[in-house]
Design a protein around this motif. Structure first.
Motif, PDB file in Angstrom:
ATOM      1  N   ASN A  40       0.818  -1.209   0.000  1.00  0.00           N
ATOM      2  CA  ASN A  40       0.000   0.000   0.000  1.00  0.00           C
ATOM      3  C   ASN A  40       0.860   1.271   0.000  1.00  0.00           C
ATOM      4  N   ILE A  41       1.960   1.228  -0.779  1.00  0.00           N
ATOM      5  CA  ILE A  41       2.825   2.393  -0.931  1.00  0.00           C
ATOM      6  C   ILE A  41       2.921   2.727  -2.418  1.00  0.00           C
ATOM      7  N   ASP A  74      16.338   1.610   4.037  1.00  0.00           N
ATOM      8  CA  ASP A  74      15.074   1.773   3.322  1.00  0.00           C
ATOM      9  C   ASP A  74      13.936   0.944   3.907  1.00  0.00           C
ATOM     10  N   PRO A  76      12.226   0.957   6.778  1.00  0.00           N
ATOM     11  CA  PRO A  76      11.057   1.656   7.346  1.00  0.00           C
ATOM     12  C   PRO A  76      10.099   2.207   6.281  1.00  0.00           C
ATOM     13  N   ASN A  77      10.622   2.547   5.116  1.00  0.00           N
ATOM     14  CA  ASN A  77       9.772   3.071   4.041  1.00  0.00           C
ATOM     15  C   ASN A  77       8.793   2.026   3.506  1.00  0.00           C
ATOM     16  N   LEU A  79       7.044   0.084   5.334  1.00  0.00           N
ATOM     17  CA  LEU A  79       5.964  -0.083   6.308  1.00  0.00           C
ATOM     18  C   LEU A  79       5.041   1.122   6.406  1.00  0.00           C
ATOM     19  N   ARG A  80       5.188   2.088   5.537  1.00  0.00           N
ATOM     20  CA  ARG A  80       4.407   3.326   5.628  1.00  0.00           C
ATOM     21  C   ARG A  80       2.961   3.199   5.153  1.00  0.00           C
ATOM     22  N   GLY A  81       2.639   2.163   4.417  1.00  0.00           N
ATOM     23  CA  GLY A  81       1.303   2.033   3.844  1.00  0.00           C
ATOM     24  C   GLY A  81       0.230   1.574   4.818  1.00  0.00           C
ATOM     25  N   TYR A  82       0.626   0.892   5.870  1.00  0.00           N
ATOM     26  CA  TYR A  82      -0.309   0.381   6.876  1.00  0.00           C
ATOM     27  C   TYR A  82       0.273   0.609   8.262  1.00  0.00           C
ATOM     28  N   LYS A  83      -0.544   0.439   9.284  1.00  0.00           N
ATOM     29  CA  LYS A  83      -0.074   0.467  10.669  1.00  0.00           C
ATOM     30  C   LYS A  83       0.228  -0.969  11.084  1.00  0.00           C
TER      31      LYS A  83
END
Length: 142
Positions: A40-41, A74, A76-77, A79-83
């Protein structure tokens, strides 16, 4: 007559091999977009290399597993699409997700989420090694 049959067989085999190569090239080119969509990114970080992806053939569900390598900075980038919720695990990449994909490596962390958009259930998991250089991604939608 026999020579003509052999020629036809060779040409048919050559066309099939070329078609399979083209399909494989198209699949390899779409993998980064597929992995980004699963997470989801908008797109994958530049250092991410998709090693392999496999779709499982289950008529009622969607099951996709992908193996990736990256620069740990890179990670952490991704994991930005969801919590995602992080859990410590002691598994391998071949046992941590539903699909055995890519080379096997030790997995120490699992990041999981059950997106609300998956109305009938499912999850997205990202399982990574201690250094966060390698990961396997699991998409399961019921």
């Amino acid at each position: 007559m026999k020579v003509r049959w052999k020629k036809t067989l060779w040409w048919t085999a050559a066309v099939v091999v070329v078609a399979l190569v083209v399909v494989k090239i198209i699949d390899i080119q779409r993998r980064p977009k597929q992995v980004a969509a699963i997470l989801n990114i908008p797109s994958l970080p530049a250092s991410v290399r998709v090693v392999d992806c496999k779709d499982e053939l289950i008529p009622t569900d969607v099951v996709v597993g992908c193996s990736i390598e990256m620069d740990p900075r890179d990670f952490p980038n991704l994991l930005r699409g969801y919590k995602f919720t992080e859990t410590e695990v002691n598994e391998t990449s071949h046992t941590a997700i539903l699909t055995k994909v890519g080379p096997e490596f030790p997995v120490t962390s699992e990041f999981a989420v059950e997106p609300k958009e998956f109305k009938d259930g499912g999850h997205v998991k990202v399982c990574t090694d201690r250094e966060r250089k390698r990961a396997v991604i699991d998409l399961y939608i019921e």
